[in-house]
Design an enzyme around this catalytic site. Structure first.
Site, PDB file in Angstrom:
ATOM      1  N   CYS A   1       0.847  -1.188   0.000  1.00  0.00           N
ATOM      2  CA  CYS A   1       0.000   0.000   0.000  1.00  0.00           C
ATOM      3  C   CYS A   1       0.890   1.249   0.000  1.00  0.00           C
ATOM      4  CB  CYS A   1      -0.961  -0.050   1.188  1.00  0.00           C
ATOM      5  SG  CYS A   1      -2.227   1.228   1.181  1.00  0.00           S
TER       6      CYS A   1
ATOM      7  N   ASP B   1      -9.305  -3.421  -7.315  1.00  0.00           N
ATOM      8  CA  ASP B   1      -8.842  -2.367  -6.407  1.00  0.00           C
ATOM      9  C   ASP B   1      -9.419  -1.019  -6.829  1.00  0.00           C
ATOM     10  OD1 ASP B   1      -7.419  -0.530  -4.876  1.00  0.00           O
ATOM     11  OD2 ASP B   1      -5.544  -1.669  -4.998  1.00  0.00           O
TER      12      ASP B   1
ATOM     13  N   HIS C   1      -7.774  -4.431  -3.161  1.00  0.00           N
ATOM     14  CA  HIS C   1      -6.682  -3.777  -2.454  1.00  0.00           C
ATOM     15  C   HIS C   1      -6.411  -4.502  -1.135  1.00  0.00           C
ATOM     16  CE1 HIS C   1      -4.079  -0.276  -1.774  1.00  0.00           C
ATOM     17  NE2 HIS C   1      -4.437  -0.356  -0.506  1.00  0.00           N
TER      18      HIS C   1
END
Length: 227
Positions: A120, A169, A196
């Site tokens: 991330c 995502d 995600h």
């Protein structure tokens, strides 16, 4: 398998890093960059996993310049707190957190060649490090938030890079991933039928099959470039 130790950046800033050591002689070093949730139990387990594969794994606290010892979960309140801390780090003067990442790379270098992997926000920082941080031999980015923007896609990495994305995502639209792939033909890009955060088994978006395949590819990539 691991414990926290203090590292020092070039500007004198001291910060904590979780260090996981392999059982035998290390085959190399890997710097593990956190999500927006701190060096929490998930990131520590990721570092432990790389240590179990023979690497010296170093997970620096990239929030330390704004708040030390951050260890958040994955609920809404923690997510909001993490976003606020990330924004505060992003607002630091130039160099900022990259100095801490470079100190972690230097610490990992005692084990030999060094790779970096981030998740991330850490994926974005790993991408930036691939183009600027000295001492790296390879970089892996998991769903790096923002790294598919035109500005970030224009960076030139100095080491081999692998990037993992999820086609579901909503934070990183698939069309931007494809644009990134076109802009960076030398980057090894993999897209999974996942959302995600698919690597994290503490999140509702965890996808075990995608996580395992991405891990296999990551380990093979590091084996090629680190040993």
């Amino acid at each position: 398998m691991g414990d926290f130790t203090d590292l020092q950046a070039a500007d004198g800033h001291r910060f904590a890093a979780y260090v996981a050591r392999p059982a035998g002689t290390p085959r190399g070093g890997i710097v593990v960059l956190q999500e927006i949730f701190g060096v929490n139990s998930h990131i520590r387990s990721v570092a432990d996993g790389f240590a179990a594969e023979g690497y010296l794994a170093v997970a620096p606290s990239t929030f330390s310049r704004v708040q030390p010892n951050v260890d958040l979960g994955y609920g809404e309140q923690d997510r909001n707190a993490g976003f606020a801390l990330k924004s505060a780090v992003d607002a630091l003067p130039a160099a900022g957190v990259m100095q801490d990442i470079e100190a972690a790379i230097a610490h990992a270098a005692q084990a030999g060649k060094v790779g970096i992997v981030g998740y991330c926000w850490g994926g974005l920082l790993s991408w930036r490090a691939a183009g600027s941080a000295p001492g790296l031999a390879a970089a892996v980015c998991y769903y790096g938030g923002g790294m598919t923007s035109p500005e970030e896609a224009g960076r030139q990495p100095r080491v081999p890079v692998m990037a993992h994305f999820g086609e579901k995502d909503h934070y990183i639209p698939l069309d931007t991933v494809e644009a990134f792939r076109r802009a960076q033909p030398d980057v090894e890009v993999h897209v999974y039928p996942a959302d995600h955060g698919f690597n994290c088994d503490q999140r509702g978006s965890h996808d075990a099959q995608a996580a395992q395949l991405a891990r296999t590819r990551t380990l093979e990539f590091f084996a090629r470039h680190l040993g």
